[in-house]
Write a protein that holds these residues in place. Sequence first.
Motif, PDB file in Angstrom:
ATOM      1  N   ALA A 249      -1.216  -8.177  -5.312  1.00 16.39           N
ATOM      2  CA  ALA A 249      -2.118  -8.240  -4.153  1.00 16.39           C
ATOM      3  C   ALA A 249      -1.505  -9.080  -3.041  1.00 16.39           C
ATOM      4  O   ALA A 249      -1.523  -8.676  -1.869  1.00 16.39           O
ATOM      5  CB  ALA A 249      -3.472  -8.812  -4.575  1.00 16.39           C
TER       6      ALA A 249
ATOM      7  N   TYR B  43       1.450  -7.082  -1.369  1.00 18.42           N
ATOM      8  CA  TYR B  43       0.958  -6.022  -0.474  1.00 18.42           C
ATOM      9  C   TYR B  43       0.356  -6.630   0.797  1.00 18.42           C
ATOM     10  O   TYR B  43       0.583  -6.147   1.904  1.00 18.42           O
ATOM     11  CB  TYR B  43      -0.091  -5.154  -1.170  1.00 18.42           C
TER      12      TYR B  43
ATOM     13  N   VAL C 263      -5.936  -5.288   1.033  1.00 23.71           N
ATOM     14  CA  VAL C 263      -5.868  -4.986  -0.393  1.00 23.71           C
ATOM     15  C   VAL C 263      -7.272  -5.072  -0.977  1.00 23.71           C
ATOM     16  O   VAL C 263      -7.971  -6.064  -0.774  1.00 23.71           O
ATOM     17  CB  VAL C 263      -4.932  -5.970  -1.137  1.00 23.71           C
TER      18      VAL C 263
END
Length: 170
Positions: free
Chosen positions: A69, A72, A79
């Motif tokens: 997470a 990203y 996310v």
Amino acid sequence: MIIVITGLMASGKSTVAQLVAEGLPKAVHLRGDTFRKMIVSGREEMSAEPSDEAVRQLKLRYSLTANAAREYHRAGFDVVVQDNYYGEMLPAFLQLLAPEETKTVVLCPNAEAIASREQSRGKTGYSGFAVEALYRDFMETTPRIGLWLDNSEQTPKQTAQEILRACGRG
């Protein structure tokens, strides 16, 4: 931002998280359970009386989810993370996401809605668990962090729209 969606099994996490991610311009839907499924041998499942190894694997799953997470998010994506974070595991998971901006959503339909959803879905999440007992424990032990939504009477789309609005994205 990172939006963490949690709740009991059959509370709508997977469906709602997908709809929330689809409602964002550049988003990832991270299913924490994917990391559990990657263990092809030696996997220990959670149960009402989990083994030390099952708990260790659960914590590993949470750590891997948080790392993915953060990466990203740092790459410019919103996310949407969904998994089961019960009791003190919720603030422990949120701490793993620090210092990223997070919003927490707890889906908490009533026990009757959960039992009904469990019966109508294609997978069984309550093997070895009684819905009512787990619901009561979840509600009593999970800290009141973030937005708590009783989505018993909402469609998944209505729930996703409410989450996006609460996060300033809808």
